[in-house]
Design a protein around this motif. Structure first.
Motif, PDB file in Angstrom:
ATOM      1  N   ARG A 178       2.154  12.536  20.581  1.00 23.63           N
ATOM      2  CA  ARG A 178       2.020  11.725  21.306  1.00 23.63           C
ATOM      3  C   ARG A 178       3.219  11.677  22.459  1.00 23.63           C
ATOM      4  N   MET A 179       2.512  12.484  23.395  1.00 27.29           N
ATOM      5  CA  MET A 179       3.325  12.206  24.957  1.00 27.29           C
ATOM      6  C   MET A 179       3.433  11.025  26.271  1.00 27.29           C
ATOM      7  N   LYS A 180       4.618  10.444  25.629  1.00 25.14           N
ATOM      8  CA  LYS A 180       4.705   9.508  26.774  1.00 25.14           C
ATOM      9  C   LYS A 180       4.260  10.331  28.556  1.00 25.14           C
ATOM     10  N   LEU A 181       4.018   9.823  29.451  1.00 26.81           N
ATOM     11  CA  LEU A 181       4.291   9.899  30.971  1.00 26.81           C
ATOM     12  C   LEU A 181       5.292   9.801  31.489  1.00 26.81           C
ATOM     13  N   ASN A 182       7.176  10.435  31.449  1.00 28.74           N
ATOM     14  CA  ASN A 182       7.814  10.485  31.636  1.00 28.74           C
ATOM     15  C   ASN A 182       7.547  11.867  32.401  1.00 28.74           C
ATOM     16  N   THR A 183       8.760  12.061  33.582  1.00 36.14           N
ATOM     17  CA  THR A 183       8.938  12.528  34.224  1.00 36.14           C
ATOM     18  C   THR A 183       8.098  14.273  34.047  1.00 36.14           C
ATOM     19  N   PRO A 184       9.106  14.711  33.083  1.00 32.61           N
ATOM     20  CA  PRO A 184       9.198  16.370  32.573  1.00 32.61           C
ATOM     21  C   PRO A 184       7.564  16.141  32.300  1.00 32.61           C
ATOM     22  N   SER A 185       6.964  15.473  32.164  1.00 33.98           N
ATOM     23  CA  SER A 185       5.247  15.452  31.071  1.00 33.98           C
ATOM     24  C   SER A 185       4.373  15.594  32.332  1.00 33.98           C
ATOM     25  N   LEU A 186       4.824  15.247  33.810  1.00 32.90           N
ATOM     26  CA  LEU A 186       4.257  14.620  35.025  1.00 32.90           C
ATOM     27  C   LEU A 186       3.985  16.374  35.270  1.00 32.90           C
ATOM     28  N   PHE A 187       5.401  17.039  35.523  1.00 38.44           N
ATOM     29  CA  PHE A 187       5.567  18.454  35.848  1.00 38.44           C
ATOM     30  C   PHE A 187       4.657  18.957  35.093  1.00 38.44           C
ATOM     31  N   ILE A 188       4.439  19.375  33.311  1.00 39.37           N
ATOM     32  CA  ILE A 188       3.714  19.824  32.860  1.00 39.37           C
ATOM     33  C   ILE A 188       2.301  19.459  33.237  1.00 39.37           C
ATOM     34  N   ILE A 189       1.841  18.010  32.884  1.00 39.81           N
ATOM     35  CA  ILE A 189       0.393  18.209  33.529  1.00 39.81           C
ATOM     36  C   ILE A 189      -0.404  18.556  34.670  1.00 39.81           C
ATOM     37  N   GLY A 190       1.258  18.393  35.867  1.00 35.20           N
ATOM     38  CA  GLY A 190       0.311  18.844  37.337  1.00 35.20           C
ATOM     39  C   GLY A 190       0.423  20.104  37.451  1.00 35.20           C
ATOM     40  N   PHE A 191       1.805  21.319  35.915  1.00 33.15           N
ATOM     41  CA  PHE A 191       1.693  22.872  35.818  1.00 33.15           C
ATOM     42  C   PHE A 191       0.320  23.243  35.776  1.00 33.15           C
ATOM     43  N   LEU A 192       0.083  21.680  34.838  1.00 32.36           N
ATOM     44  CA  LEU A 192      -1.855  22.544  34.030  1.00 32.36           C
ATOM     45  C   LEU A 192      -2.853  23.164  35.151  1.00 32.36           C
ATOM     46  N   PHE A 193      -2.980  21.366  35.646  1.00 27.02           N
ATOM     47  CA  PHE A 193      -3.442  21.616  36.807  1.00 27.02           C
ATOM     48  C   PHE A 193      -3.934  22.802  37.878  1.00 27.02           C
ATOM     49  N   ILE A 194      -2.527  23.239  38.546  1.00 26.86           N
ATOM     50  CA  ILE A 194      -1.996  23.419  39.887  1.00 26.86           C
ATOM     51  C   ILE A 194      -2.383  25.343  38.988  1.00 26.86           C
ATOM     52  N   PHE A 195      -1.976  25.808  38.230  1.00 25.42           N
ATOM     53  CA  PHE A 195      -1.925  26.639  37.326  1.00 25.42           C
ATOM     54  C   PHE A 195      -4.118  27.274  37.492  1.00 25.42           C
ATOM     55  N   VAL A 196      -4.056  26.795  36.341  1.00 23.96           N
ATOM     56  CA  VAL A 196      -5.477  26.591  36.320  1.00 23.96           C
ATOM     57  C   VAL A 196      -6.708  27.312  37.657  1.00 23.96           C
ATOM     58  N   LEU A 197      -6.146  25.970  38.193  1.00 26.53           N
ATOM     59  CA  LEU A 197      -6.635  26.282  39.989  1.00 26.53           C
ATOM     60  C   LEU A 197      -6.220  27.798  40.507  1.00 26.53           C
ATOM     61  N   GLY A 198      -5.554  28.540  40.291  1.00 28.18           N
ATOM     62  CA  GLY A 198      -4.903  29.340  40.851  1.00 28.18           C
ATOM     63  C   GLY A 198      -5.445  30.943  39.897  1.00 28.18           C
ATOM     64  N   GLY A 199      -5.210  30.364  38.557  1.00 28.03           N
ATOM     65  CA  GLY A 199      -5.969  31.420  37.689  1.00 28.03           C
ATOM     66  C   GLY A 199      -7.906  31.554  37.775  1.00 28.03           C
ATOM     67  N   LEU A 200      -8.336  30.481  38.215  1.00 23.22           N
ATOM     68  CA  LEU A 200     -10.075  30.237  38.158  1.00 23.22           C
ATOM     69  C   LEU A 200      -9.675  31.253  39.970  1.00 23.22           C
TER      70      LEU A 200
END
Length: 855
Positions: free
Chosen positions: A366-388
């Motif tokens: 159960r991950m709460k949307l705090n600042t570290p988790s937001l940056f983790i989600i942002g990392f997943l989104f941006i890095f996956v696009l860069g990987g594509l």
């Protein structure tokens, strides 16, 4: 002296912890006393990982901001066509410095800096095994980096691109000192990175909590050992490349000049053998951070631990098969292109494994949307696009179309910002409560994330389109009517959004970051790993026994028992700084490591090392030599003073365990450090031999050129015989030094002295045999390559000479005997390596021309 393994005793004793025996009243005070940092100006001589780590991270963030300011100037220049904000010369300096500072002065140092602070705490060690080496690496980076960056204010900044391709960076087209600042400055800073990597390797493998076997190590420790191994394998290539190019510029040795047998593509091979793995060198520690943060925020163990470990190792291994990924447009054979294209695609598989493991962990908890988790989600989104887009440019036909366009700029920044910057900001928000009295603001952190996430996409997503419609990279302006204006303006607006987010983060840091020792915000995330144990300057109060990967979740009252001193080494055995060295696989206690404290030597050695390289850049040769001599003197002073002192009897560390306070051989931490250093040396030599063979391939009918006489093979045989005889004398000296009775046979210094004479004689004959044939290093790349190999061996013989004389001095001072022989062992290892290198070099320069040309 070797510590007993006694596995049955280990299992019995550890099961009885924590023991209820009351601790002596003054035990904690005695433990704290040697860890107190110096006062006043001497505070800068502190070597504690907590202080050095914070300075390191702060300096890396400073360079991040400085490089970002350069990017804003460039984006403002490109916001409109035919802009005259900056001219082409200054723009080239800005462009080169931005890439150089981001890659060399921010990305790698930032992740290395974080590990200096985090690793000992995660592994419940009192400090890293070579704290003065960490301090040296920091000060070298700090001084050298600031001086290097200041060149932008004097028009001396390099301007050939952060990749410094010859012939553009050769003396003919870049006659000023700008390129020399890059070559000597960056080559020197890479030495700092390698020093940090050796520290990390030994720290991870030899200083872990008791019971922290390889299958219980934090993922971050796994990531850092892969990171450090990649540095000692990959960075030697760029060190050699910068050395060869500087020798070409300074002495006219034509390694990269085509009309004299050189080849500019040699630089690209050396540079990208380092350059593409460097992307993963900075990505792997970031993924290690993510793999620590996600389970803590989701409050559940990491899914797929073993798969992630394998993925980290696979990423590190595969990354070294990708360097030609950047050279698809250079006219290489199609078979080579197919192989490297396949490898470039395959490396996406281990990255995908990690992404799915993180998503599964988030889903399981159960991950709460705090600042570290937001940056983790942002990392997943941006890095996956860069990987594509990375898979796209791995396809050779597409790469031919997109090569040197803004599409590549967009891909690079999506990978680097998504893969490293966002995880780093997540880590800062996550771990600052462990270092600061107050955590950072949650409200401001959300604004920081929002501005940076939107800014990155607004800046770099349009660049994909800009590149596809034809805008080349590395241009300082463009004409009206090219349909690039609107997209460039949007990218510029996005860049200022990123800057606003970073500025808000800095404000938050100034407002809330209060690093008060022994008073931190605590385990605000309820994380399960050891860095959240109570700690002070001395690290943890006692070094615990752990039985799982999340010991704070699985072992009740662990924090209280550690703080009460109920585990290993609750006090000080020697009265100084100490930690326990453990076995590399199952983390059994082996011996007590006496850790050196503060001193001016690492700082002065770093300053004089920086002075040597930087003064050499501006052709002040004599002051440069003086600084080099002083640097060597400071290192010798540093090593002499950090001697652990008389050999003490084995000490009780708790739990019925008695371990030595001094050991030698493969169990010793310095042995591991020397082996790591020799891997670096071996890789530099391997790259040098590769350069020789590559230049032969591009000169198949002129190797050696017509009229050049190759010395008779007997010269090589004599050189090899002298090297082998020298090594045999060292073997003899080692045998004479064996024993358990503190023997000091008089033959040892005599044998070392004779061995040194033979070593120097072999090196001198090697050099003379080529010189007497009239071979010149300036006329053709063959001569440059031969003298490059021979000169490299001469350098190593010179280092061996210094080490041998130092070893003799220690024997004469009564600090070396059959038990206390670590100095001799390290010299011996280096001697054996230099002998092997000399034999390999002789085989190449004397035998290879005869093999391929019949000379």
């Amino acid at each position: 002296m070797n510590a007993p393994e006694s596995p049955k005793s280990f299992e019995r004793d550890t099961s009885e912890f924590p023991n209820p025996v009351p601790r002596p009243k003054d035990e904690l005070e005695k433990l704290k006393r040697p860890w107190v940092p110096p006062k006043g100006l001497s505070f800068i001589t502190a070597v504690n990982n907590t202080y050095v780590g914070m300075w390191y991270v702060g300096t890396a963030l400073l360079f991040f901001v400085l490089a970002g300011i350069l990017a804003l100037i460039m984006r403002t220049q490109l916001a409109s066509p035919e802009s005259d904000l900056v001219g082409h010369d200054l723009y080239n300096q800005l462009f080169t410095m931005h890439g150089t500072v981001m890659m060399f002065l921010f990305a790698v140092p930032a992740v290395e800096a974080a590990s200096v602070y985090l690793l000992p705490n995660m592994q419940a060690a009192r400090d890293l095994p070579f704290p003065r080496l960490s301090a040296y690496a920091f000060w070298a980076y700090f001084v050298g980096g600031l001086v290097f960056f200041s060149t932008i204010f004097f028009g001396l900044a390099p301007k050939s691109g952060w990749f410094m391709y010859p012939p553009l960076s050769s003396l003919k087209y870049s006659p000023e000192d700008n390129a020399d600042w890059w070559l000597l400055g960056i080559g020197f800073i890479e030495i700092s990175a390698i020093a940090g990597a050796i520290e990390i390797i030994v720290g991870v493998m030899k200083t872990r909590a008791i019971g922290m076997s390889l299958d219980k190590m934090p993922i971050y420790s796994w990531a850092m050992i892969v990171f450090a191994a990649m540095i000692i394998v990959g960075f030697p290539a760029i060190i050699l490349g910068t050395l060869l190019l500087e020798m070409e510029r300074a002495f006219d040795w034509p390694f990269f000049i085509a009309e004299r047998g050189g080849d500019p593509l040699l630089w690209q091979h050396l540079f990208w053998f380092f350059g593409h793995p460097e992307v993963y060198i900075i990505f792997i520690p970031a993924t290690g951070m993510v793999s620590m943060i996600v389970p803590a925020l989701a409050q559940t163990p990491l899914v797929g631990y073993r798969l992630i470990v394998l993925a980290l190792i696979a990423t590190g291994f595969l990354s070294f098969g990708l360097w030609v990924h950047h050279m698809f447009a250079t006219g290489l054979p199609k078979m080579s292109l197919s192989f490297f294209s396949a490898a470039s695609t395959a490396v996406a598989v281990p990255s995908g494994i990690q992404v799915f493991a993180w998503i599964a962990t988030i889903a399981a908890g159960r991950m709460k949307l705090n600042t570290p988790s937001l940056f983790i989600i942002g990392f997943l989104f941006i890095f996956v696009l860069g990987g594509l887009t990375g898979v796209m440019v791995a396809m050779v036909p597409f790469d031919w179309q997109a090569h040197d366009t803004y599409f590549v700029v967009a891909h690079l920044h999506y990978v680097l910002i998504g893969g490293m910057v966002f995880p780093l900001f997540a880590a800062l928000y996550f771990w600052i409560p462990a270092a600061s009295k107050r955590p950072l603001s949650e409200r401001l952190g959300r604004w920081v994330f929002g501005l940076m996430f939107l800014g990155v996409n607004v800046t770099f997503f349009p660049m994909h389109i800009t590149g596809l419609i034809g805008m080349p990279r590395r241009v300082y302006t463009y004409p009206v009517g090219m349909e690039w204006h609107e997209l460039n303006l949007i990218s510029t607006v996005g860049a200022f959004m990123i800057a606003a987010g970073v500025a808000l983060f800095i404000y938050d840091m100034l407002r809330n970051f209060r690093p008060v020792q022994d008073q931190n915000a605590g385990n605000v995330w309820n994380a399960g790993t050891l860095e959240w144990l109570p700690n002070g300057n001395y690290g943890v109060r006692s070094i615990p026994v752990i039985t799982s990967r999340e010991p704070l979740w699985d072992q009740a009252n662990l924090a209280k028992d550690v703080e009460a001193g109920r585990y290993y080494l609750p006090g000080t055995v020697t009265g100084g700084r100490e930690t326990i060295v453990t076995s590399p696989f199952d983390a059994r206690p082996q011996y007590i490591l006496q850790i050196p404290g503060p001193g001016w030597q690492p700082l002065l050695a770093a300053v004089f090392t920086a002075g040597f390289f930087l003064l050499l850049t501006v052709k002040l040769v004599f002051p440069s030599i003086v600084c080099g001599v002083l640097a060597v003197g400071c290192v010798i002073w540093w090593l002499w003073e950090t001697d652990p002192g008389p050999v003490r009897p084995p000490a009780d560390i708790g739990g019925g365990f008695t371990v030595p306070v001094y050991v030698t051989g493969p169990m010793n931490h310095s042995w591991w450090g020397m082996i790591s250093l020799l891997v670096v040396c071996g890789m530099i030599f391997t790259c040098l031999v590769f350069s020789y063979l590559f230049l032969w391939l591009v000169n198949p009918g002129a190797w050696p050129p017509e009229g050049v006489v190759v010395p008779h093979f007997l010269y090589g045989a004599v050189v090899g015989a002298l090297y082998l005889a020298s090594a045999a004398l060292i073997v003899w000296a080692s045998r004479n030094l064996r024993g358990e009775d503190r023997r000091r046979p008089a033959s040892v210094p005599i044998l070392i002295a004779i061995a040194l004479l033979l070593f120097v004689a072999g090196s001198a004959m090697d050099l003379w045999s080529h010189w007497q044939t009239g071979l010149s290093p300036k006329e053709h790349a063959y001569g440059a390559a031969v003298y490059g190999i021979v000169s490299f061996q001469v350098l190593f013989v010179g280092v061996t000479l210094i080490m041998g004389l130092y070893t003799i001095a220690r024997w004469l001072a009564g600090k070396l005997d059959s038990v206390r022989r670590t100095t001799f062992d390290n010299t011996m290892l280096f001697w054996y390596y230099t002998t092997a290198q000399g034999l390999g070099g002789a085989a190449v320069v004397y035998g290879f021309p005869k093999l391929v040309g019949g000379y």
